[in-house]
Design a protein around this motif. Structure first.
Motif, PDB file in Angstrom:
ATOM      1  N   SER A 107      -3.580   0.561  -2.021  1.00  0.00           N
ATOM      2  CA  SER A 107      -4.293   1.494  -1.146  1.00  0.00           C
ATOM      3  C   SER A 107      -3.513   1.680   0.144  1.00  0.00           C
ATOM      4  CB  SER A 107      -5.673   0.939  -0.761  1.00  0.00           C
ATOM      5  OG  SER A 107      -6.401   0.556  -1.887  1.00  0.00           O
ATOM      6  N   GLU A 108      -3.596   2.884   0.704  1.00  0.00           N
ATOM      7  CA  GLU A 108      -3.048   3.118   2.037  1.00  0.00           C
ATOM      8  C   GLU A 108      -4.117   2.704   3.030  1.00  0.00           C
ATOM      9  OE1 GLU A 108      -1.620   7.084   2.658  1.00  0.00           O
ATOM     10  OE2 GLU A 108      -0.448   7.062   0.817  1.00  0.00           O
ATOM     11  N   LYS A 146       4.337  -3.496   4.925  1.00  0.00           N
ATOM     12  CA  LYS A 146       4.859  -2.239   5.453  1.00  0.00           C
ATOM     13  C   LYS A 146       5.032  -1.250   4.303  1.00  0.00           C
ATOM     14  CE  LYS A 146       7.145  -4.130   9.481  1.00  0.00           C
ATOM     15  NZ  LYS A 146       8.342  -4.199  10.298  1.00  0.00           N
ATOM     16  N   PRO A 147       4.691   0.020   4.536  1.00  0.00           N
ATOM     17  CA  PRO A 147       4.734   1.005   3.451  1.00  0.00           C
ATOM     18  C   PRO A 147       6.082   1.136   2.748  1.00  0.00           C
ATOM     19  CG  PRO A 147       3.528   1.896   5.317  1.00  0.00           C
ATOM     20  CD  PRO A 147       4.128   0.581   5.770  1.00  0.00           C
ATOM     21  N   TYR A 148       7.175   1.079   3.486  1.00  0.00           N
ATOM     22  CA  TYR A 148       8.476   1.280   2.854  1.00  0.00           C
ATOM     23  C   TYR A 148       8.915   0.100   1.992  1.00  0.00           C
ATOM     24  CZ  TYR A 148      10.594  -1.476   6.651  1.00  0.00           C
ATOM     25  OH  TYR A 148      10.927  -2.470   7.537  1.00  0.00           O
ATOM     26  N   LYS A 149       8.176  -1.006   2.029  1.00  0.00           N
ATOM     27  CA  LYS A 149       8.491  -2.172   1.205  1.00  0.00           C
ATOM     28  C   LYS A 149       7.758  -2.152  -0.140  1.00  0.00           C
ATOM     29  CE  LYS A 149      11.311  -4.924   3.425  1.00  0.00           C
ATOM     30  NZ  LYS A 149      12.499  -5.458   2.750  1.00  0.00           N
ATOM     31  N   LEU A 150       6.879  -1.180  -0.354  1.00  0.00           N
ATOM     32  CA  LEU A 150       6.027  -1.164  -1.538  1.00  0.00           C
ATOM     33  C   LEU A 150       6.810  -1.178  -2.845  1.00  0.00           C
ATOM     34  CD1 LEU A 150       3.266  -1.004  -2.904  1.00  0.00           C
ATOM     35  CD2 LEU A 150       3.395   1.482  -2.660  1.00  0.00           C
ATOM     36  N   ASP A 151       7.753  -0.276  -3.020  1.00  0.00           N
ATOM     37  CA  ASP A 151       8.485  -0.200  -4.287  1.00  0.00           C
ATOM     38  C   ASP A 151       9.264  -1.474  -4.570  1.00  0.00           C
ATOM     39  OD1 ASP A 151       7.584   2.312  -5.027  1.00  0.00           O
ATOM     40  OD2 ASP A 151       9.206   3.354  -3.994  1.00  0.00           O
ATOM     41  N   GLU A 152       9.879  -2.022  -3.549  1.00  0.00           N
ATOM     42  CA  GLU A 152      10.652  -3.254  -3.705  1.00  0.00           C
ATOM     43  C   GLU A 152       9.742  -4.426  -4.105  1.00  0.00           C
ATOM     44  OE1 GLU A 152      13.854  -5.808  -1.025  1.00  0.00           O
ATOM     45  OE2 GLU A 152      13.083  -3.901  -0.250  1.00  0.00           O
ATOM     46  N   VAL A 212      -0.853   4.578  19.487  1.00  0.00           N
ATOM     47  CA  VAL A 212      -1.179   4.463  18.070  1.00  0.00           C
ATOM     48  C   VAL A 212      -1.838   3.094  17.927  1.00  0.00           C
ATOM     49  CG1 VAL A 212      -0.265   4.373  15.726  1.00  0.00           C
ATOM     50  CG2 VAL A 212       0.778   5.909  17.415  1.00  0.00           C
ATOM     51  N   ASN A 213      -3.175   3.079  17.841  1.00  0.00           N
ATOM     52  CA  ASN A 213      -3.911   1.821  17.823  1.00  0.00           C
ATOM     53  C   ASN A 213      -3.924   1.157  16.453  1.00  0.00           C
ATOM     54  OD1 ASN A 213      -4.648   1.943  20.569  1.00  0.00           O
ATOM     55  ND2 ASN A 213      -6.243   3.405  20.066  1.00  0.00           N
ATOM     56  N   PHE A 214      -3.831   1.951  15.396  1.00  0.00           N
ATOM     57  CA  PHE A 214      -3.836   1.407  14.049  1.00  0.00           C
ATOM     58  C   PHE A 214      -2.523   1.747  13.372  1.00  0.00           C
ATOM     59  CE2 PHE A 214      -8.308   1.922  15.099  1.00  0.00           C
ATOM     60  CZ  PHE A 214      -8.796   0.679  14.761  1.00  0.00           C
ATOM     61  N   VAL A 215      -1.881   0.726  12.839  1.00  0.00           N
ATOM     62  CA  VAL A 215      -0.565   0.869  12.224  1.00  0.00           C
ATOM     63  C   VAL A 215      -0.744   1.073  10.717  1.00  0.00           C
ATOM     64  CG1 VAL A 215       1.653  -0.277  11.887  1.00  0.00           C
ATOM     65  CG2 VAL A 215       0.379  -0.633  13.999  1.00  0.00           C
ATOM     66  N   PRO A 216      -0.027   2.036  10.103  1.00  0.00           N
ATOM     67  CA  PRO A 216      -0.160   2.247   8.664  1.00  0.00           C
ATOM     68  C   PRO A 216       0.426   1.077   7.869  1.00  0.00           C
ATOM     69  CG  PRO A 216       1.356   3.861   9.626  1.00  0.00           C
ATOM     70  CD  PRO A 216       0.850   3.006  10.737  1.00  0.00           C
ATOM     71  N   LYS A 217      -0.288   0.672   6.840  1.00  0.00           N
ATOM     72  CA  LYS A 217       0.138  -0.409   5.944  1.00  0.00           C
ATOM     73  C   LYS A 217      -0.242  -0.035   4.520  1.00  0.00           C
ATOM     74  CE  LYS A 217       1.114  -3.424   9.260  1.00  0.00           C
ATOM     75  NZ  LYS A 217       2.451  -3.812   9.563  1.00  0.00           N
ATOM     76  N   TYR A 234      -7.315 -14.072  -6.579  1.00  0.00           N
ATOM     77  CA  TYR A 234      -7.262 -12.675  -6.158  1.00  0.00           C
ATOM     78  C   TYR A 234      -6.395 -12.640  -4.915  1.00  0.00           C
ATOM     79  CZ  TYR A 234      -9.105  -7.944  -5.460  1.00  0.00           C
ATOM     80  OH  TYR A 234      -9.249  -6.585  -5.342  1.00  0.00           O
ATOM     81  N   VAL A 235      -5.241 -12.011  -4.999  1.00  0.00           N
ATOM     82  CA  VAL A 235      -4.276 -11.960  -3.902  1.00  0.00           C
ATOM     83  C   VAL A 235      -4.381 -10.590  -3.241  1.00  0.00           C
ATOM     84  CG1 VAL A 235      -1.840 -12.138  -3.269  1.00  0.00           C
ATOM     85  CG2 VAL A 235      -2.743 -13.530  -5.149  1.00  0.00           C
ATOM     86  N   ILE A 236      -4.584 -10.607  -1.929  1.00  0.00           N
ATOM     87  CA  ILE A 236      -4.646  -9.375  -1.141  1.00  0.00           C
ATOM     88  C   ILE A 236      -3.513  -9.445  -0.126  1.00  0.00           C
ATOM     89  CG2 ILE A 236      -6.021  -7.958   0.414  1.00  0.00           C
ATOM     90  CD1 ILE A 236      -8.503  -9.429  -0.758  1.00  0.00           C
ATOM     91  N   ALA A 237      -2.667  -8.429  -0.122  1.00  0.00           N
ATOM     92  CA  ALA A 237      -1.530  -8.416   0.798  1.00  0.00           C
ATOM     93  C   ALA A 237      -1.475  -7.086   1.528  1.00  0.00           C
ATOM     94  CB  ALA A 237      -0.233  -8.645   0.037  1.00  0.00           C
ATOM     95  N   ALA A 238      -1.207  -7.132   2.825  1.00  0.00           N
ATOM     96  CA  ALA A 238      -0.959  -5.943   3.629  1.00  0.00           C
ATOM     97  C   ALA A 238       0.517  -5.977   4.003  1.00  0.00           C
ATOM     98  CB  ALA A 238      -1.828  -5.939   4.877  1.00  0.00           C
TER      99      ALA A 238
END
Length: 112
Positions: free
Chosen positions: A31-32, A9-15, A53-58, A3-7
């Motif tokens: 998931s966001e 950057k959002p703009y890398k998702l499609d690639e 901004v304490n929490f960065v979106p991933k 089971y692979v879990i990866a966090a």
């Protein structure tokens, strides 16, 4: 199975999704999320006021794969998601005991 879990950057998702599909990954959950690591957030200026901004979106990817495909999945995510800047993300690999496809009742790797 793994089971692979990866966090990442959002703009890398499609690639990353396209690259994983190309190596044979047939499905994943996305998931966001928000979090922090070494980056520990940052400050931004909005309408002249500075705020933290304490929490960065991933984006969190969750992928169940066979043992034979797990190394390729990790290598592909690491290669494609890398920007050489802080905040590129993390990848975790866990042993997956079992899986069940609800529609057919298939279990184990057949359910993947």
């Amino acid at each position: 199975m793994k089971y692979v879990i990866a966090a990442i950057k959002p703009y890398k998702l499609d690639e990353v999704r396209e690259a994983l599909t190309a190596i044979g990954v047939r499905g994943m959950m996305v998931s966001e999320i928000k979090g922090f690591g070494t980056q520990s957030g940052h400050t931004e200026i909005y309408r002249g006021a500075e705020y933290a901004v304490n929490f960065v979106p991933k984006m969190k990817l969750e992928i169940a794969v066979s043992d034979t495909l797990a190394e390729d999945v990790v290598a592909t995510i690491a290669k494609v998601a890398k920007t050489d800047k802080i905040g590129d993300g993390k990848i975790f690999v866990l042993d997956l005991k079992d899986a069940l496809r609800v529609r057919t009742g298939d279990t184990g790797e057949d359910a993947l």
